[in-house]
Design an enzyme around this catalytic site. Structure first.
Site, PDB file in Angstrom:
ATOM      1  N   ARG A 202      -0.412  34.272  45.435  1.00 43.50           N
ATOM      2  CA  ARG A 202      -1.394  33.940  44.353  1.00 43.50           C
ATOM      3  C   ARG A 202      -2.293  32.581  44.904  1.00 43.50           C
ATOM      4  O   ARG A 202      -3.240  32.496  44.180  1.00 43.50           O
ATOM      5  CB  ARG A 202      -0.634  33.776  43.172  1.00 43.50           C
ATOM      6  CG  ARG A 202      -1.452  33.597  41.937  1.00 43.50           C
ATOM      7  CD  ARG A 202      -0.710  33.619  40.782  1.00 43.50           C
ATOM      8  NE  ARG A 202      -1.635  34.115  39.534  1.00 43.50           N
ATOM      9  CZ  ARG A 202      -2.400  32.908  38.859  1.00 43.50           C
ATOM     10  NH1 ARG A 202      -2.281  31.750  39.307  1.00 43.50           N
ATOM     11  NH2 ARG A 202      -3.187  33.238  38.091  1.00 43.50           N
TER      12      ARG A 202
ATOM     13  N   CYS B 205       0.429  25.529  33.797  1.00 43.94           N
ATOM     14  CA  CYS B 205      -0.396  25.523  35.173  1.00 43.94           C
ATOM     15  C   CYS B 205      -0.973  24.158  35.248  1.00 43.94           C
ATOM     16  O   CYS B 205      -1.185  23.582  34.125  1.00 43.94           O
ATOM     17  CB  CYS B 205      -1.766  26.455  34.867  1.00 43.94           C
ATOM     18  SG  CYS B 205      -2.617  26.375  36.386  1.00 43.94           S
TER      19      CYS B 205
ATOM     20  N   GLY C 281     -20.911  34.277   9.015  1.00 51.44           N
ATOM     21  CA  GLY C 281     -22.354  34.920   8.670  1.00 51.44           C
ATOM     22  C   GLY C 281     -22.140  35.554   7.181  1.00 51.44           C
ATOM     23  O   GLY C 281     -21.111  35.657   6.828  1.00 51.44           O
TER      24      GLY C 281
ATOM     25  N   GLY D 205       2.769  29.807  39.993  1.00 47.51           N
ATOM     26  CA  GLY D 205       2.795  28.773  41.247  1.00 47.51           C
ATOM     27  C   GLY D 205       4.052  27.971  41.252  1.00 47.51           C
ATOM     28  O   GLY D 205       3.974  26.791  41.812  1.00 47.51           O
TER      29      GLY D 205
ATOM     30  N   GLY E   9      -4.678  29.883  28.393  1.00 43.83           N
ATOM     31  CA  GLY E   9      -5.121  28.747  27.681  1.00 43.83           C
ATOM     32  C   GLY E   9      -5.320  28.966  25.942  1.00 43.83           C
ATOM     33  O   GLY E   9      -5.921  28.412  25.524  1.00 43.83           O
TER      34      GLY E   9
ATOM     35  N   GLU F 224     -10.055  16.591  11.002  1.00 43.91           N
ATOM     36  CA  GLU F 224     -10.373  17.217   9.614  1.00 43.91           C
ATOM     37  C   GLU F 224      -9.758  18.664   9.383  1.00 43.91           C
ATOM     38  O   GLU F 224      -9.383  19.012   8.208  1.00 43.91           O
ATOM     39  CB  GLU F 224     -11.811  16.920   9.519  1.00 43.91           C
ATOM     40  CG  GLU F 224     -12.247  17.374   8.104  1.00 43.91           C
ATOM     41  CD  GLU F 224     -13.856  17.406   7.937  1.00 43.91           C
ATOM     42  OE1 GLU F 224     -14.348  16.888   7.149  1.00 43.91           O
ATOM     43  OE2 GLU F 224     -14.432  18.127   8.630  1.00 43.91           O
TER      44      GLU F 224
ATOM     45  N   SER G 269      -4.912  36.308  41.627  1.00 44.36           N
ATOM     46  CA  SER G 269      -5.100  34.771  42.419  1.00 44.36           C
ATOM     47  C   SER G 269      -5.574  33.779  41.496  1.00 44.36           C
ATOM     48  O   SER G 269      -6.312  33.996  40.683  1.00 44.36           O
ATOM     49  CB  SER G 269      -6.190  35.213  43.578  1.00 44.36           C
ATOM     50  OG  SER G 269      -6.507  34.113  44.080  1.00 44.36           O
TER      51      SER G 269
ATOM     52  N   GLY H 111       0.038  34.859  28.775  1.00 50.77           N
ATOM     53  CA  GLY H 111       1.041  34.530  29.253  1.00 50.77           C
ATOM     54  C   GLY H 111       2.105  33.955  28.295  1.00 50.77           C
ATOM     55  O   GLY H 111       3.142  34.681  27.596  1.00 50.77           O
TER      56      GLY H 111
END
Ligand code: RVP
Length: 504
Positions: free
Chosen positions: A419, A320, A20, A410, A361, A486, A263, A382
């Site tokens: 969890r 995960c 912007g 996990g 992620g 690209e 969890s 993490g």
């Protein structure tokens, strides 16, 4: 018939920000990354707990121990100490963070006057610290008799069985100060006397703290550090929906500032019961986040249950495999956008602003900026934090490169079955996470500062000086898979190829 979403769910890598207008005022140094951690009546009251940077560390064994918590609070963020350990051990970690006084160090290397050089060398090898307190009973707060530093002995010259009393600097030759001396005064004493370590002692001559020359300098450099009213670092802790009646009181007693129910799937009765129990016993005094959810419905459920913040993300974490094993989850970007809308609607209806956190992620630093632009108030990471010196895991050398270990909660290694608990008697019966290595990335402070400089620069490109301003002004576009190609370097032969996706 089942419900089908019209649009595919997308992740951060499929979006870009369109710049912007940026004025001459839009410079990175002018950007504030302050952000609320817990709910409040926006516009009517101050948020009771804010962070200076929008980053929290994951509730994981391989990430959030007390060392990382101190390092991150020093940069302005909050760690959530992992809950997949005994209540006593988790509370002890919280206590270590809360009793750590920035600049004042409780000596962790102590020996009694009967010790020998052999003991000194063994202790130094164990703690990595070269300044050793000699106290009457060999404890951190015993009567101070002297100090041993590396310059006091010569390995291979001083006999191994020489008693420490023959080579330590004895108390009458030491410069000391009373226990309540301010950090500023300690620093002056250190400089005036040309010493590296100043022991602080109480009226009876018991050792309380050391102040080190190098720590004072780093304390001065951290303008963003996140402190409570008693000047202790702010710290969070993970809890589960099983043993909260015992775990929560122990963590509160240890001084924790904020809790989070850990969890993989938070849209459940167990979470509302846990929050309900906390409200019943502590009212609004104890802050607790909940999650994880990936849609508006899940958000509203947790907000109405009384969560102080809501965490978003299922299956997007780097370690995960929930999506592969169970077939549940949602692209992280879509999840954040959906929940952010629900949060804004909830605010309009109730006047209560519930901060939301994008969890898992984040691969590139710009993903943080995207998550914030999409409406997240902060992100949980993490893999990113596991790479630093301060994470609790081993640093190992693999194929000539330094790596840190990083494993999922996990995974079989962590065995954090709470969890993934759905009630009933069975415990974790299949893995939802992997055990891995991530490239070692040095001290946390350097990494976080570089990352946030990038975030601030992009915010300036969008004409924003604060996170709310970014959320208001950001223009986001989905990109085609060919334009993603690209966007990287292409059609050139790289001289120095390292997998960029692994470097933050
Ligand atoms: P990442 O930052 O991509 O490494 O993701 C970290 C997140 O992954 C955690 O905050 C948590 O939500 C999730 N996690 C932790 N363990 C596991 C697992 O074993 N599946 N997943």
């Amino acid at each position: 018939m089942a419900y089908f979403y019209e649009e595919p769910s997308r992740t951060f890598g499929e979006y870009l920000l369109i710049p912007g207008y940026s004025s001459s005022a839009n410079v990175p140094d002018a950007v504030s990354l302050k952000t609320p951690l817990v709910k409040y009546r926006k516009g009517q009251e101050e948020c009771p707990l804010e962070m200076n940077i929008p980053m929290i560390s994951a509730i994981m064994q391989a990430v959030s121990g007390d060392k990382l918590a101190i390092a991150l609070a020093r940069q302005g963020g909050v760690s959530f100490i992992y809950g997949s350990q005994s209540i006593e051990d988790e509370a002890a970690m919280v206590r270590r963070v809360k009793t750590y006084k920035a600049g004042y160090v409780v000596s962790d290397s102590n020996l009694s006057p009967e010790a020998t050089l052999r003991d000194v060398l063994a202790l130094k090898a164990r703690t990595g610290h070269s300044t050793i307190a000699i106290t009457a009973d060999g404890t951190a707060h015993g009567k101070l008799m002297g100090i041993v530093a590396s310059r006091d002995y010569r390995v291979n010259h001083t006999p191994d069985d020489a008693p420490v009393t023959t080579f330590m600097t004895p108390l009458d030759k030491l410069v000391t100060a009373p226990e309540n001396t301010s950090l500023h005064d300690c620093n002056n004493i250190i400089w005036d006397n040309k010493i590296n370590t100043l022991p602080l002692v109480d009226a009876e001559g018991n050792l309380k703290y050391f102040v080190f020359r190098k720590d004072y300098n780093s304390h001065k450099e951290n303008a963003n550090e996140l402190l409570d009213a008693n000047k202790s670092y702010v710290v969070g802790a993970g809890i589960n929906t099983r043993d909260y009646a015992e775990r929560v009181p122990a963590l509160v007693e240890a001084g924790v500032d904020v809790l989070c129910i850990d969890s993989s799937e938070g849209f459940s009765e167990w979470q509302s019961r846990t929050i309900g129990w906390i409200r019943e016993h502590y009212g609004d005094k104890v802050k607790v986040g909940a999650g994880n959810v990936v849609d508006a419905e899940g958000f509203r459920f947790l907000a109405e249950a009384g969560a102080d913040f809501v965490k978003i993300g299922i299956g997007g974490g780097s370690i995960c495999i929930t999506r592969e094993t169970k077939g549940i989850g949602r692209g992280q970007a879509t999840a954040v956008i959906d929940v952010a809308r629900a949060r804004d609607e909830y605010f309009k209806e109730t006047g209560i602003y519930v901060p939301i956190c994008s969890d898992g992620g984040i691969v590139h630093d710009y993903h943080i900026t995207l998550a914030l632009a999409m409406g997240a108030d902060f992100v949980m990471l993490g893999r990113y934090f596991a790479r630093f010196d301060e994470s609790p895991t081993n640093k190992v050398r693999i194929n000539g490169q330094y790596m840190k270990e990083y494993w999922g909660e996990g995974s079989n290694r962590a065995r954090n079955w709470q969890r993934y608990d759905l009630g009933g008697s069975t415990k974790l019966s299949f893995e939802e996470g992997v055990d891995s290595y991530v490239p070692y990335a040095g001290p946390l402070a350097d990494g976080v500062q570089t990352t946030l400089y990038k975030v601030k620069s992009t915010m300036c490109n969008c004409g924003a000086l604060t996170i709310p301003e970014l959320q208001q002004k950001a223009k986001l576009t989905v990109v085609s898979s060919t334009s993603i190609v690209e966007g990287g370097s292409h059609d050139v032969l790289l001289k120095n190829a390292t997998p960029s996706s692994m470097n933050g």
